[in-house]
Write a protein that holds these residues in place. Structure first.
Motif, PDB file in Angstrom:
ATOM      1  N   MET A  68       0.692  -1.431   0.100  1.00  0.00           N
ATOM      2  CA  MET A  68      -0.040  -0.111  -0.058  1.00  0.00           C
ATOM      3  C   MET A  68       0.725   1.170  -0.143  1.00  0.00           C
ATOM      4  SD  MET A  68      -3.103   1.151  -0.415  1.00  0.00           S
ATOM      5  CE  MET A  68      -4.159  -0.483  -0.108  1.00  0.00           C
ATOM      6  N   MET A  69       1.902   1.284   0.653  1.00  0.00           N
ATOM      7  CA  MET A  69       2.792   2.530   0.779  1.00  0.00           C
ATOM      8  C   MET A  69       3.493   2.908  -0.573  1.00  0.00           C
ATOM      9  SD  MET A  69       4.247   4.773   2.362  1.00  0.00           S
ATOM     10  CE  MET A  69       3.703   4.651   3.872  1.00  0.00           C
ATOM     11  N   LEU A  70       3.572   1.493  -1.318  1.00  0.00           N
ATOM     12  CA  LEU A  70       4.479   1.974  -2.584  1.00  0.00           C
ATOM     13  C   LEU A  70       3.623   1.929  -3.695  1.00  0.00           C
ATOM     14  CD1 LEU A  70       7.156  -0.971  -1.840  1.00  0.00           C
ATOM     15  CD2 LEU A  70       7.327   1.426  -2.040  1.00  0.00           C
ATOM     16  N   GLY A  71       2.270   1.229  -3.892  1.00  0.00           N
ATOM     17  CA  GLY A  71       1.655   1.420  -4.772  1.00  0.00           C
ATOM     18  C   GLY A  71       0.209   1.228  -4.725  1.00  0.00           C
ATOM     19  N   SER A  72      -0.466   1.991  -3.738  1.00  0.00           N
ATOM     20  CA  SER A  72      -1.935   2.004  -3.690  1.00  0.00           C
ATOM     21  C   SER A  72      -2.850   2.512  -5.136  1.00  0.00           C
ATOM     22  CB  SER A  72      -2.508   2.936  -2.655  1.00  0.00           C
ATOM     23  OG  SER A  72      -4.076   2.942  -2.319  1.00  0.00           O
ATOM     24  N   ASN A  73      -3.712   1.682  -5.318  1.00  0.00           N
ATOM     25  CA  ASN A  73      -4.573   1.712  -6.354  1.00  0.00           C
ATOM     26  C   ASN A  73      -5.949   2.436  -5.856  1.00  0.00           C
ATOM     27  OD1 ASN A  73      -5.733  -0.433  -5.369  1.00  0.00           O
ATOM     28  ND2 ASN A  73      -6.289  -1.581  -7.321  1.00  0.00           N
ATOM     29  N   ASP A  74      -5.950   2.991  -4.701  1.00  0.00           N
ATOM     30  CA  ASP A  74      -7.058   3.485  -4.294  1.00  0.00           C
ATOM     31  C   ASP A  74      -7.335   5.018  -5.057  1.00  0.00           C
ATOM     32  OD1 ASP A  74      -8.914   5.050  -2.547  1.00  0.00           O
ATOM     33  OD2 ASP A  74      -8.458   3.887  -0.944  1.00  0.00           O
ATOM     34  N   GLU A  75      -8.499   4.897  -5.425  1.00  0.00           N
ATOM     35  CA  GLU A  75      -8.804   6.128  -6.458  1.00  0.00           C
ATOM     36  C   GLU A  75      -8.753   7.301  -5.621  1.00  0.00           C
ATOM     37  OE1 GLU A  75     -12.523   5.289  -8.550  1.00  0.00           O
ATOM     38  OE2 GLU A  75     -11.906   3.806  -9.387  1.00  0.00           O
ATOM     39  N   ARG A  76      -8.883   7.387  -4.284  1.00  0.00           N
ATOM     40  CA  ARG A  76      -8.869   8.649  -3.296  1.00  0.00           C
ATOM     41  C   ARG A  76      -7.800   9.492  -3.665  1.00  0.00           C
ATOM     42  NH1 ARG A  76     -10.370   6.658   2.329  1.00  0.00           N
ATOM     43  NH2 ARG A  76      -9.215   4.828   1.448  1.00  0.00           N
ATOM     44  N   PHE A  77      -6.618   8.668  -4.049  1.00  0.00           N
ATOM     45  CA  PHE A  77      -5.219   9.066  -3.863  1.00  0.00           C
ATOM     46  C   PHE A  77      -4.879   9.638  -5.508  1.00  0.00           C
ATOM     47  CE2 PHE A  77      -4.802   5.748  -0.641  1.00  0.00           C
ATOM     48  CZ  PHE A  77      -4.884   6.675   0.180  1.00  0.00           C
ATOM     49  N   GLU A  78      -5.681   9.611  -6.406  1.00  0.00           N
ATOM     50  CA  GLU A  78      -5.174  10.019  -7.648  1.00  0.00           C
ATOM     51  C   GLU A  78      -4.926  11.465  -7.727  1.00  0.00           C
ATOM     52  OE1 GLU A  78      -4.022   9.491 -11.423  1.00  0.00           O
ATOM     53  OE2 GLU A  78      -4.656   8.028 -10.288  1.00  0.00           O
ATOM     54  N   LYS A  79      -5.564  12.463  -7.287  1.00  0.00           N
ATOM     55  CA  LYS A  79      -5.043  13.880  -7.146  1.00  0.00           C
ATOM     56  C   LYS A  79      -3.699  13.900  -6.721  1.00  0.00           C
ATOM     57  CE  LYS A  79      -9.704  16.210  -6.401  1.00  0.00           C
ATOM     58  NZ  LYS A  79     -10.378  16.865  -5.256  1.00  0.00           N
ATOM     59  N   TYR A  80      -3.478  13.266  -5.758  1.00  0.00           N
ATOM     60  CA  TYR A  80      -1.893  13.450  -4.954  1.00  0.00           C
ATOM     61  C   TYR A  80      -0.803  12.736  -5.802  1.00  0.00           C
ATOM     62  CZ  TYR A  80      -4.197  13.865  -0.640  1.00  0.00           C
ATOM     63  OH  TYR A  80      -5.339  14.316   0.362  1.00  0.00           O
ATOM     64  N   ILE A  81      -1.435  11.657  -6.513  1.00  0.00           N
ATOM     65  CA  ILE A  81      -0.352  11.042  -7.587  1.00  0.00           C
ATOM     66  C   ILE A  81      -0.136  12.153  -9.084  1.00  0.00           C
ATOM     67  CG2 ILE A  81       0.066   9.070  -9.137  1.00  0.00           C
ATOM     68  CD1 ILE A  81       0.412   8.480  -5.991  1.00  0.00           C
TER      69      ILE A  81
END
Length: 191
Positions: A85-98
């Motif tokens: 999870m720390m290295l590669g979350s596919n959680d859509e909530r984090f897309e803005k951050y990525i």
């Protein structure tokens, strides 16, 4: 707006900058836009920050710190799951951050303030990854054949490389392939 002391006003402006960064990226982070978002005059932004570049950099660092601090796994998650999870979350909530992190990577080549902030956030990510590796070792879930620091950099490098390829939209590197490659490398590095 009610009265805010100096520190509160600075924080209020920084929070506004973070919202603009997440919503619209670095290019939208003008002093005028941030002041509007904060509900203050542009002079207030200049009063609290030495430059727009300083404000952008600080906002970026705070945004990434918030991303790294998110705890979305259940308490019984394995150390493998936490590292993944720390290295590669596919959680859509984090897309803005990525998206913002990708933009910072590009801007770092021509903006020293963003470069410094980007390097710092990479080091923060590395530190959090190392902590998880150490905790996984203490729990007997991971085995080290090299230092946790070196392993963390290799895993981060893999993720950055895979992300760079994924951004190209290549069908052979979809989310499932990304997850598979990352899981394989974690297993190869840590057992």
């Amino acid at each position: 707006m009610s009265y805010l002391n100096r520190e509160e006003r600075r924080e209020h402006i920084l929070q506004a900058a973070m919202r603009v960064a997440l919503d619209d990226g670095f290019t939208a982070m003008t002093v005028r836009r941030i002041a509007s978002e904060a509900g203050v005059a542009t002079g207030q932004v200049h009063h609290h920050f030495t430059s727009g570049a300083e404000l952008k950099s600080l906002a970026f660092i705070r945004v990434i710190r918030a991303l790294l601090d998110v705890d979305i796994l259940h308490e019984q998650a394995t150390w493998h799951q936490q590292l993944h999870m720390m290295l590669g979350s596919n959680d859509e909530r984090f897309e803005k951050y990525i998206r913002l992190w990708r933009e910072a990577q590009i801007l770092a080549a021509k903006d020293d303030d963003i470069k410094g902030a980007y390097i710092l956030t990479m080091e923060m990510w590395h530190d959090e990854t190392v902590k998880i590796i150490h905790k996984g070792c203490q729990a007997g879930e991971f085995t080290l054949a090299d230092s946790a620091e070196n392993i963390a950099w290799r895993l981060i490098s893999l993720v950055c490389g895979l992300d760079g390829i994924a951004v190209l939209g290549m069908a052979s590197l979809d989310q499932t392939a990304f997850e598979r490659h990352l899981a394989k490398m974690i297993t190869l590095e840590l057992g």
